[in-house]
Each structure stands twice: as C-alpha cells, then as structure tokens.
Design an enzyme around this catalytic site. Structure first.
Site, PDB file in Angstrom:
ATOM      1  N   HIS A  26       0.832  -1.212   0.000  1.00 48.60           N
ATOM      2  CA  HIS A  26       0.000   0.000   0.000  1.00 48.60           C
ATOM      3  C   HIS A  26       0.869   1.267   0.000  1.00 48.60           C
ATOM      4  O   HIS A  26       0.744   2.122  -0.880  1.00 48.60           O
ATOM      5  CB  HIS A  26      -0.918  -0.023   1.235  1.00 48.60           C
ATOM      6  CG  HIS A  26      -1.804   1.173   1.374  1.00 48.60           C
ATOM      7  ND1 HIS A  26      -3.133   1.156   1.026  1.00 48.60           N
ATOM      8  CD2 HIS A  26      -1.548   2.423   1.816  1.00 48.60           C
ATOM      9  CE1 HIS A  26      -3.665   2.352   1.251  1.00 48.60           C
ATOM     10  NE2 HIS A  26      -2.721   3.147   1.738  1.00 48.60           N
ATOM     11  N   GLU A  27       1.767   1.359   0.972  1.00 47.29           N
ATOM     12  CA  GLU A  27       2.621   2.554   1.066  1.00 47.29           C
ATOM     13  C   GLU A  27       3.552   2.630  -0.151  1.00 47.29           C
ATOM     14  O   GLU A  27       3.884   3.713  -0.624  1.00 47.29           O
ATOM     15  CB  GLU A  27       3.425   2.546   2.364  1.00 47.29           C
ATOM     16  CG  GLU A  27       2.602   2.472   3.654  1.00 47.29           C
ATOM     17  CD  GLU A  27       1.546   3.551   3.788  1.00 47.29           C
ATOM     18  OE1 GLU A  27       1.658   4.591   3.127  1.00 47.29           O
ATOM     19  OE2 GLU A  27       0.573   3.347   4.553  1.00 47.29           O
TER      20      GLU A  27
ATOM     21  N   HIS B  56       1.818   4.530  -2.855  1.00 43.06           N
ATOM     22  CA  HIS B  56       2.000   5.984  -2.681  1.00 43.06           C
ATOM     23  C   HIS B  56       3.394   6.403  -3.162  1.00 43.06           C
ATOM     24  O   HIS B  56       3.560   7.407  -3.863  1.00 43.06           O
ATOM     25  CB  HIS B  56       1.859   6.373  -1.198  1.00 43.06           C
ATOM     26  CG  HIS B  56       0.452   6.343  -0.673  1.00 43.06           C
ATOM     27  ND1 HIS B  56      -0.536   7.162  -1.180  1.00 43.06           N
ATOM     28  CD2 HIS B  56      -0.129   5.629   0.327  1.00 43.06           C
ATOM     29  CE1 HIS B  56      -1.680   6.940  -0.510  1.00 43.06           C
ATOM     30  NE2 HIS B  56      -1.454   6.008   0.403  1.00 43.06           N
TER      31      HIS B  56
ATOM     32  N   GLU C 111      -4.582   7.793  -3.025  1.00 45.91           N
ATOM     33  CA  GLU C 111      -5.109   6.541  -2.465  1.00 45.91           C
ATOM     34  C   GLU C 111      -5.407   5.534  -3.576  1.00 45.91           C
ATOM     35  O   GLU C 111      -5.315   4.320  -3.375  1.00 45.91           O
ATOM     36  CB  GLU C 111      -6.362   6.854  -1.640  1.00 45.91           C
ATOM     37  CG  GLU C 111      -6.647   5.899  -0.520  1.00 45.91           C
ATOM     38  CD  GLU C 111      -5.558   5.869   0.546  1.00 45.91           C
ATOM     39  OE1 GLU C 111      -5.424   4.811   1.194  1.00 45.91           O
ATOM     40  OE2 GLU C 111      -4.826   6.877   0.718  1.00 45.91           O
TER      41      GLU C 111
END
Lengths: 507, 507
Positions: free
Chosen positions: A271-272, A275, A301
């Site tokens: 997830h990170e 980003h 997101e």
C-alpha cells in the site's frame, strides 16, 4: 517559449518564492517524518517549537503582498497567452494554495493548530483508557472551529462541503452520495449473502512466527518486486505505517512489524509502496515547485489501493508473494497452496477496526464515518451522540456489536487532528483505482498476464504516463477524464467488488 | 528583573528572532543528520537544494537591519545595568554571531559554500583513487578564498589566526604553539622510549567476530552506563561516527559497526556519548536561544575525550566494560584479564591514520596538520608541497613512512570543507579535559574510586555544574578559569600522558 521582460522578471520571482516554499516544506516534512520514525520521546517539545515557527514562516511566505503582485503580472501574461502549459498550471496551483492561506486569519489558524495538537494528545490517552468523556469537549471545539474556518474559506457554502473540497479538490457531496449509495447497494447484500453461506476460508496457512529482522528484509525485497527505485527510498519502522514523498528523488515508506503476523506488514508495505510509486513517478522537473507531489488524496489513495489490492490481492500475483515469503521465512510457505493463500488474504468478514478490514467491508467503515460527519456538521446530531450513532450503524451495516469506544469512534486519529471530510477519499481512491484498471486493460495492457508473470513494468509505465508524471498539474477530475476517457464512474468499483467476491464465495 | 518599556519590547523582538534562528537551525541540523544516517543516495540533490535555501534564509535573518536596532537598544540597556546576566550573555553571543555573518559579502560566502561543496566531492574521489593532483587545484582555491574571507573578518590580523579564533573563540597561535611545544617535548621522547623497549602488549584478547545487531544493542547499553538519558537520544549508524545535539531534549549519537572489531565502536560510542552528555546537560532554559549548544569546539572535545579516554581507557573502568561486553557477546570476554584488556586498548604505536591513533601518538598527528596549515597560510609553502611536508613530518615525529596520499594528506575531509584551523581544537580539548580532571579531584571528587565502582553520577554532576549547564554563555577561557580556578595550562595534559604511558611501558 521566450517571455517579455516583465513576465521574465515575474517568473524569476515566482521561482524564488517556490524555492523557499520547497525548502520550508522539505524541512517540515523531514522534521515530522523523524518524529514518527526515530525521535526520542523528549524531542516532542523542541520538534513542536521548530514546526510551529516554520509553519508560521510558510504562512508569511504564502500571504506576502510581494507574491500577490507577481501572480497578478503572471495572470495578465497568461490571459495574453504568454505562458506555456506548465507555467499556467503552476500559476493556477500557487494562486489556489495562496487563497487557502489568505482566507484564514493567522491567529485563528494558529489557535486551531494548538487545539488539534492538544486534542491529539487527549485522544491518545482517551483511546488507551476507553474514555469518550475526556475527548468529547475537544471534539466539540474542533467541530465548532471547523465550521467557523469553513465560513472564512467560503461563507456561502455548506461547511462540510468546504472540507470535502479541501481534501479532494472538486469533490462534492452529490458525488460522494452517489458513490456511497452505489457501494451500499452492492456491498450490503454481498456481505449478507456471505454470512448466509456460513463458510469462511481458513487463515491457518498465514499463521507462524516471523522474526523482526527477516520481516524488514522482506519489506525491502517486496518494494523491489513492486518496482520501486530503492536509491530514492528510505524503508523504516513506525507505530503507524505511512509514506511520504515530497520529491521524486527521496521518499519514505514505513511499516509496523508484528512477529505473529507477516501478512499485515506485507499489505501495508504494498500500500505505502503504491503511494511511493506515485511520488517517484512525478516528472522530476516539477520537484522544486508547487506542482510536485500528487494531484489529491483520492488519486494518491487510488495508487496505494491499486498495488495493495488490485495487484497484491490478485490470485495471479500470489505465487510471486509466496516465493518471496519462502525466501525470507524458509519452510513456512513451501507447502502453501496459492489458492489457499489467495482465499486467506481475501476473507471478507464484518469487523470493528477500519484499518484491519478486508477489501469488501472496508468501504462500509468509511461510509459510517461519512454519514456521522455530515450529521454532526449539519447540527442534526451532537458530538455527544457519536458513540450511539457509531454503534447503531456498525450493527446495521456490518452486523457487529461495538463493545467499547476504543474500538468504536476513538479508533482513528483523524478527528482529533481536525480532518473531518478526509475519510471519504479512502473509498473514492479505491474506486478511482478500478476505473484506472479498466482503462489500462482497454488500452491493451495485459494486466492479468503481466501480474501472473510478476512483470509490473508495463503496468507502472501506464500509470506513470497517465497519472504519476503530472504531479499536481492536473486536478483529479481532469486526470481521471484524461486517463480513462470518461468522468469518474463508481460502477467500475462495484462491478469489481461484485465479481471478485461472488467468485470467491460462489454466490 | 523588570524592564522598562523599550527594553521589554526589544527583548520580545530578540525572542522572536531567536525563535526563528532556532527553527532554521533545527531544520538544517535535522536535514543534515538525516543525510548522514538514513537518506537514500538520490536524496543528495534535493537535500542540497533545501539546505542552500535555508542557509540563505539564516543569513538574511542574521543580517536583517531590524535585529541591528534591537541589539543597539539592548546594548544601551546593558550599559545602564538593565539586563540580567543571562540576557547580557545572550546579547554578547548574538552580536558576535551576527558580526560573523555581516563581515562576509553574501555572494563570497555563497561562492565559498559552492566551492567546498564541490571540493568535498572531488576529495572523496581523490581519496578513493589515491590522486592528489585532482584535488590540488581545489585546495589552492580554498586556501586563497580562506585568506580573502579572513581579511573581511579582520583585515589587520593574520589570516590563520582569524580561523583559529573562528573555531575556538579567544584562542591564539602563541597558546597553541606553547601547547604543541609542550606536547612535542613530552610525547616524542616517550614514543622513542617505547620503541627502544621493543615490547608491545598483545591485542589478541580483542579479536573475534561481533555480530552487527549485538553491537548496536551493546552501544545502547554502553550509553546507559555512561549516564546518558536515552529518552533524549537517538542511537543510529553512519559511515563516520558523529554526535549532534542542538537542544538538551534531543540529540544523536552514531557509530560505525565493523563485525571484526568491537573496540573501535566501543570507544567511538563513549566519545560521541561525551559530546551528547554535554548537550543534554545544557540548562534547558537556554534551549531555544543562541546560548544553547556548547561553548566551543575545544570544550566540546574535552568532554568527548574525557569519557573516551579518562574514563573509558582507565584501568579501573575496564571490569565494567568487560561485564557489558560479556553480556552482549557471551563467551568472548569471560576469560579476559582486565589488565590485559587495559593494555590492549592503550597500546601506543606510531601509525598513519589520525582517527585510529592511540591516546599518546594522537596529538602528533594533529601537530603535523597544525604546522602544515601555518606554512601554507603564511605562503612559506605551497599547496603542492603538502604531500612532501606530510611525509617528512610523519617520518620525523612518528617514524612512519607514508606509502600514498590516501593514507597521507587525503585521509581527512576537513580541508576539502574549508576547515583550516579546526584540527588543533582536538588536542586542546584533550588538554582541557585533563585540567578538568585534576580540578575535579582537587574539589574532592573521588574520581578513581567512582570509576572503579562504575558510579559516574558524581563525576557527571561536577561536569554538569562547572561546564555543561552554561551552554554558550561562557567563553572557553572563562569557563576553564571558573571551573578549575586557573587559566588553561597544558602541563595537566603532558603530566597525564607521561604518568600513564611511563607506567604502562615501565619507562
């Protein structure tokens, strides 16, 4: 493009302004990031002192009359068609950002910063002690302040709409209402059907003890697999995982290691890393100006959820995850069947905690917050009603009983930080992500084949070209339109959820 | 003390100035520290951009005419006896610091920053490639610039004296000449006597393999043993060990781990922990103003050398080090005789590299640099003569042959960074430290008994009261006089070296 003299001079002044804005933001980001990763406990006070002063400098810079006349000169130049596309975008963003600062009286802004700083400390204790009463008066003051601040920003608009727009430029309540209504229509029956079935996949294949250092080494290799440039990335640990990326050449990804659970860190890193992929993919020429960074919270997101879910929880990608897990935790995963792993990490089950929710029930957690925020901002409900509203809605949408406020409305830090209107961007991002996914496939990217081969480069190339490179130079709506050929449409998301979970649960 | 109106107003303005100065320094320190500890390779450019802009802001702040009139008002108030002691010290230091910035034309200062920034890169390559020729023209430009900059600062003084004073306020060449002459008279015959004896203690008891993570855990416990407040300290790794401590509540200590050598990190941690002890011991009321930090480089070095050598290489302390080593590296040190360990870590032997030199020969390394710096600044020697001068002096003072420039004049980074005049503070600090040690004993502190018991608290209390708490509010000469009752006197140091090494080598 060559400019006439006054334009050239104004552009030079704008560049000087941007240089200082960049340096102050770089300093603030570095100091905040250190606070979350490495600062010792007693550093809280000096860090706070330094940050408060740097924020004040930033405020002064943004509101300085000198930059106003520079922007006026450039606006005239733009009207005469004298600015190239990048300079037009830069002018638009700087003017918009400046307006945000100008709208707020400096003392009200400072008071609000002090209030949320204190409220965050109060919230931490309240969460630990399961104590709503101590937090309630702070939350009341925050809501009152946010209504007042919204009025400064736009006196004629509804205060909640002002804050929605703050976090996702151009977003409106009708857009979110439609999105959440579609989601409710899709997800609530799916969750009910799954519960009726009475079957859930086993998570036994994920169980084990995963040593701390091996998890950090695994996190590094996972980011390499995801496609990150590790020469531009710091990988670290923090209480709450986050990513930070002010410039393309330097970003942060953190994770939180629990030795009894490797899957939690796995998906948090993917997830990170999503980003961070976005940050690394911004055109480096935008690095030192206001066009660096991402278009909006929602678009950001969309990239994190893309890699976490659409790649990472895709059955075709599981063999690559298992191979990497087996490398770092020999013997744990050699016998695991990829399909069993896929089912285990996609088990859809109503739960209490948003950040631990599965892909299907996640949007319902956000919906509950979105509904409560509106009730409180409209005055239909009081802050003191929140625990009751919370329990009622968790029961009604998810069928779960909320045992205490710590697992209820005190679970998230957002409200203590004055971030009403922020939650919906999480779901909007997931929905944007599916629209990007469908557009990518329409453009001929063999998504499933590439994921199966573990070759993410062509997928990243599409995202880089359509989204990442533009930084803030395109607003979210324009970015979605240009990337996908259509305006935002939530049906991509509901169709995705329906297909995926109908298939998993044989509905 | 209450102040009259104009004084009160000026003090408020001074506080605002100090607040911004603190915040800019906090930002610069944090960014630089991150660069040494954790930044990824590609962050070099954005970090440099941010730092250059923040340094320019700091220069603007220091040179602003507004602060000039505030300082004038306060100078008048001070002359009328209207300022308390702390405010007088603050006024003195801010005026002095401001003069440093004002003296230099901003463009010359910027050019020098660019030159040393480039020269540092050139030096790194030159050191790697054993290539003096590529570095020489940069060093010539640096020396020329430093002569010119010194003339701005004080046109009537000798340029080298200006730089000595820059790094150690109030220091003069006669003081250093006396110090080094005394050292030469003491150390050169001692080294010769040791070589004549032909005996050296064995270092076999230090050999072994010491795992990385265990070394980091050991470093943490060693700092606890040294007496540091770990709630205010970050312990990390970096290529070159350093410490940083802008405020009492937050400091950094780093070490460099070599798995074949635990003693190198041990003494490096005690050394940096000495710096950190000083920073932690500054009166917290000085934290957010120009009186924070240490009195001078020499006084700072006196504290690091104190804990590294006068505590850490003291035979009485060895059992405590062995116990901690045995805890983290079980089986390695259980059988080691404390006296053998003491001898092994005090083996005095001429060598090529300053940072790896023992306590006795260390000052000769510095002396060589001090002599060469003077010859180059006076014009008696050219930059191109440095390699020859270096080899001649290493042969003459230490009896060693310099095989190449990488182990010769390219070993240290200081000159590439424009830090001529800095080296002597290392030895001055060691000498200050022995004077503090003798004064502490005269004051009735049972130094050897306390070290033998591992109870450093009373020793730290003496240092805290006499040195640490004052921050920058006392200049080095005053601090030494107040703490020890006498002006600086190098005989404490030479007596210490003579006694210690005569005893070890039975001379």
């Amino acid at each position: 493009m060559t400019y006439e003299n006054s334009t050239t001079q104004a552009l030079e002044q704008l560049d000087t302004f941007e240089q200082l804005r960049f340096a102050l933001n770089y300093a603030i980001t570095t100091i905040v990031t250190n606070g979350e990763i490495s600062d010792p406990p007693l550093a809280t006070e000096p860090r706070g002192e330094a940050l408060a002063t740097l924020e004040t400098e930033l405020h002064k810079l943004m509101c300085a009359p000198e930059i106003a006349s520079v922007l006026d000169t450039l606006t005239e130049a733009a009207e005469q068609g004298l600015l190239d596309e990048r300079r037009q975008a830069q002018l638009r963003i700087v003017k918009r950002d400046r307006a945000e600062f100008l709208d707020l009286p400096a003392d009200e802004a400072a008071d609000f910063a002090r209030l949320t700083n204190e409220a965050t400390q109060v919230w931490m204790r309240a969460k630990r002690n399961n104590d709503w009463a101590s937090f309630e008066p702070f939350l009341e003051r925050i809501v009152e302040s946010m209504k007042r601040l919204a009025a400064y920003k736009n006196a004629s608009a509804d205060p909640y709409d002002v804050w929605l727009n703050e976090y996702e430029y151009g977003s409106t309540r009708p857009m979110y209402d439609q999105l959440f209504s579609d989601i409710k229509d899709c997800v609530v029956p799916l969750v009910a059907d799954i519960q009726k079935k009475g079957w859930q996949p086993s998570r036994a294949c994920l169980e084990g003890h995963y040593a701390h250092d091996a998890q950090m080494a695994f996190a590094h290799d996972l980011l390499v697999l995801e496609g990150l440039n590790m020469d531009a990335l710091v990988v670290a640990e923090s209480e709450h995982p986050f990513s930070e990326g002010l410039v393309s050449q330097c970003g942060y990804v953190t994770t939180h290691v629990n030795e009894n659970d490797v899957v939690s860190s796995l998906y948090s890193v993917l997830h990170e890393g999503g980003h961070a992929s976005y940050s690394q993919g911004v055109n480096p020429e935008l690095d030192y100006c206001s066009l660096g960074g991402g278009s909006s919270m929602g678009i950001h997101e969309s990239q994190s959820r893309f890699f976490e879910n659409y790649v990472g929880r895709n059955e075709a990608f599981v063999p690559h995850l298992l191979a990497l897990l087996e490398k770092h935790f020999p013997g744990h995963f050699a016998q695991v069947d990829p399909h069993d792993f896929f089912l285990a990490v996609n088990r859809a089950e109503p739960s209490l905690i948003r950040t631990e929710a599965d892909e299907l029930t996640y949007p319902l957690h956000v919906l509950i917050r979105y509904e409560i925020e509106q009730l409180v901002f409209s005055g239909e409900a009081q802050v003191s009603d929140i625990p009751r509203l919370w329990s009622e809605r968790y029961k009604s949408y998810l069928g779960v009983d909320v045992p205490d406020v710590s697992s209820g409305p005190l679970q998230d830090m957002h409200w203590s930080d004055g971030m009403f209107g922020y939650f919906p961007t999480y779901v909007l991002g997931s929905a944007y992500g599916t629209q990007f996914l469908d557009a990518m496939k329409s453009d001929g990217v063999d998504f499933d084949g590439l994921v199966a081969r573990g070759d993410l480069a062509p997928i990243r190339a599409w995202l880089g070209e359509k989204i990442w490179q533009h930084g803030r130079s395109k607003d979210p709506a324009q970015l979605v339109l240009d990337a996908t050929g259509s305006a935002f449409d939530s049906s991509h998301y509901t169709r995705y959820l329906e297909q995926k979970f109908s298939s998993i649960y044989n509905l």
